[in-house]
Write a protein that holds these residues in place. Structure first.
Motif, PDB file in Angstrom:
ATOM      1  N   LYS A 103      38.112  62.831  15.424  1.00 36.42           N
ATOM      2  CA  LYS A 103      38.674  62.840  16.779  1.00 36.42           C
ATOM      3  C   LYS A 103      38.143  64.004  17.602  1.00 36.42           C
ATOM      4  O   LYS A 103      38.069  63.914  18.833  1.00 36.42           O
ATOM      5  N   LEU A 104      37.800  65.098  16.935  1.00 37.98           N
ATOM      6  CA  LEU A 104      37.288  66.278  17.624  1.00 37.98           C
ATOM      7  C   LEU A 104      36.119  65.921  18.533  1.00 37.98           C
ATOM      8  O   LEU A 104      35.984  66.442  19.640  1.00 37.98           O
ATOM      9  N   ILE A 105      35.292  64.996  18.075  1.00 41.76           N
ATOM     10  CA  ILE A 105      34.120  64.580  18.850  1.00 41.76           C
ATOM     11  C   ILE A 105      34.377  63.284  19.619  1.00 41.76           C
ATOM     12  O   ILE A 105      34.057  63.164  20.802  1.00 41.76           O
ATOM     13  N   GLU A 106      34.989  62.319  18.950  1.00 43.75           N
ATOM     14  CA  GLU A 106      35.162  60.993  19.550  1.00 43.75           C
ATOM     15  C   GLU A 106      36.073  60.999  20.773  1.00 43.75           C
ATOM     16  O   GLU A 106      35.923  60.165  21.671  1.00 43.75           O
ATOM     17  N   GLU A 107      37.019  61.928  20.836  1.00 43.51           N
ATOM     18  CA  GLU A 107      37.949  61.975  21.968  1.00 43.51           C
ATOM     19  C   GLU A 107      37.513  62.957  23.049  1.00 43.51           C
ATOM     20  O   GLU A 107      38.255  63.215  23.997  1.00 43.51           O
ATOM     21  N   ASN A 108      36.314  63.501  22.899  1.00 47.55           N
ATOM     22  CA  ASN A 108      35.777  64.426  23.905  1.00 47.55           C
ATOM     23  C   ASN A 108      34.762  63.684  24.776  1.00 47.55           C
ATOM     24  O   ASN A 108      33.686  63.317  24.305  1.00 47.55           O
ATOM     25  N   PRO A 109      35.079  63.435  26.042  1.00 45.86           N
ATOM     26  CA  PRO A 109      34.178  62.685  26.942  1.00 45.86           C
ATOM     27  C   PRO A 109      32.787  63.296  27.053  1.00 45.86           C
ATOM     28  O   PRO A 109      31.807  62.583  27.284  1.00 45.86           O
ATOM     29  N   THR A 110      32.693  64.603  26.871  1.00 44.49           N
ATOM     30  CA  THR A 110      31.400  65.295  26.963  1.00 44.49           C
ATOM     31  C   THR A 110      30.412  64.742  25.943  1.00 44.49           C
ATOM     32  O   THR A 110      29.210  64.632  26.214  1.00 44.49           O
ATOM     33  N   TYR A 111      30.922  64.374  24.767  1.00 44.25           N
ATOM     34  CA  TYR A 111      30.049  63.904  23.697  1.00 44.25           C
ATOM     35  C   TYR A 111      29.918  62.383  23.659  1.00 44.25           C
ATOM     36  O   TYR A 111      28.943  61.850  23.131  1.00 44.25           O
ATOM     37  N   GLN A 112      30.897  61.691  24.216  1.00 45.36           N
ATOM     38  CA  GLN A 112      30.850  60.225  24.225  1.00 45.36           C
ATOM     39  C   GLN A 112      29.632  59.715  24.987  1.00 45.36           C
ATOM     40  O   GLN A 112      29.033  58.703  24.623  1.00 45.36           O
ATOM     41  N   GLU A 113      29.265  60.443  26.027  1.00 44.96           N
ATOM     42  CA  GLU A 113      28.132  60.046  26.860  1.00 44.96           C
ATOM     43  C   GLU A 113      26.841  59.928  26.049  1.00 44.96           C
ATOM     44  O   GLU A 113      25.970  59.121  26.358  1.00 44.96           O
TER      45      GLU A 113
END
Length: 308
Positions: A103-113
């Motif tokens: 979730k640390l990465i998947e819920e961060n819009p900065t990385y979803q892009e």
């Protein structure tokens, strides 16, 4: 292709407080210390009696099979091994850290892009079916471990009876290359194996995006592969165990690992914070690299109509 950050875990004494086989010994009322003492004596026994070389990492499987066939582990099948997996005693913070790091990465819009995500893998000399029955499995992409084939015991009842596949401390490095090439991923291309020659830029999980977590010297071959390829390495030791702490400190001093901590993965502990920080560090590097790629192409002048 997604930008994968892979956390690769050892199992016994890394995630589990002890050995994964402990519930088996408890269920069948078998003395674990005596069992492992027998196992540890087998390499010398077979060398002396038969001149046969055996693998000390996996010879324990033969002893489990002998006990199953003789009825000491009556009814020990693969399904039964999965049931024992549900009884494992994990260190504090497991399996929660598996879900939280995703979730640390998947819920961060900065990385979803940039389609950055975290995946978990387990590489163990233990039994695959026990791991598959445990509470970490909903968060794990793939498990490498020892597989057993079922047959009959001396009474004709089903039990584990043959060795199907093994992982030892050296062949763990093979699993790392399989992760690297995406051999067992849902996105893997048909015909790709660990020996397939694939340029690094086309491999699914780059070593520089791997974090390898284990408990000691037996994992040095795997630590070395990850370190050599600029990934991250982390060791765990049981709380209050001075001997184990000195061992991993020596590994750090020797450059075998980047960092170590007590075996506690709850939020706020060194292990939790270091792993999360490393994941974020990797994600930031990936994001920067992706932005630079886009900027490079954006800088190319688009052809225009020629006017006089």
């Amino acid at each position: 292709m997604a930008n994968i950050i892979a956390i690769v875990w050892d199992f016994d004494k890394t995630l589990v407080d002890g050995y994964m086989q402990d519930p088996i010994f408890e269920h069948y009322d078998v003395n674990a210390s005596e069992f492992w003492k027998e196992v540890n004596n087998l390499p010398e026994k077979y060398k002396k009696e038969q001149g046969v070389l055996v693998n000390p990492d996996t010879i324990y499987l033969n002893q489990f099979i002998h006990y199953a066939k003789e009825g000491k582990f009556k009814g020990l099948t693969n399904e039964k091994l999965k049931e024992f997996g549900a009884k494992l005693k994990f260190y504090d913070g497991v399996p929660e850290i598996f879900e939280k790091t995703k979730k640390l990465i998947e819920e961060n819009p900065t990385y979803q892009e940039y389609d950055i995500r975290v995946e978990h893998y387990i590489v163990s000399t233990g039994m695959t079916q026990i791991i598959k029955g445990s509470s970490v499995m909903p968060y794990v992409e793939h498990v490498w471990g020892c597989e057993l084939i079922e047959g009959k015991d001396n009474s004709g009842d089903p039990c584990i009876s043959e060795i199907g596949y093994t992982i030892d401390n050296t062949s763990k490095t093979r699993a790392l290359f399989e992760i690297n090439k995406g051999v067992h991923s849902e996105e893997s291309r048909s015909g790709v194996s660990v020996n397939t020659k694939i340029p690094e830029e086309f491999r699914r999980v780059h070593f520089i995006n791997m974090i390898y977590v284990a408990d000691g010297p037996s994992d040095i071959p795997a630590f070395s592969v990850v370190n050599k390829n600029n990934g991250a390495t982390f060791a765990i030791y049981p709380k209050g165990n001075m001997k184990a702490m000195k061992q991993v400190e020596q590994m750090r001093a020797d450059g075998r690992i980047n960092m170590y901590a007590e075996a506690d993965y709850t939020e706020g502990t060194t292990a939790y914070m270091w792993i999360c920080n490393k994941i974020t560090e990797f994600a930031e590097r990936i994001r920067k690299e992706e932005k630079e790629k886009i900027a490079k192409y954006a800088a190319i002048e688009v052809p225009k109509h020629i006017t006089e």
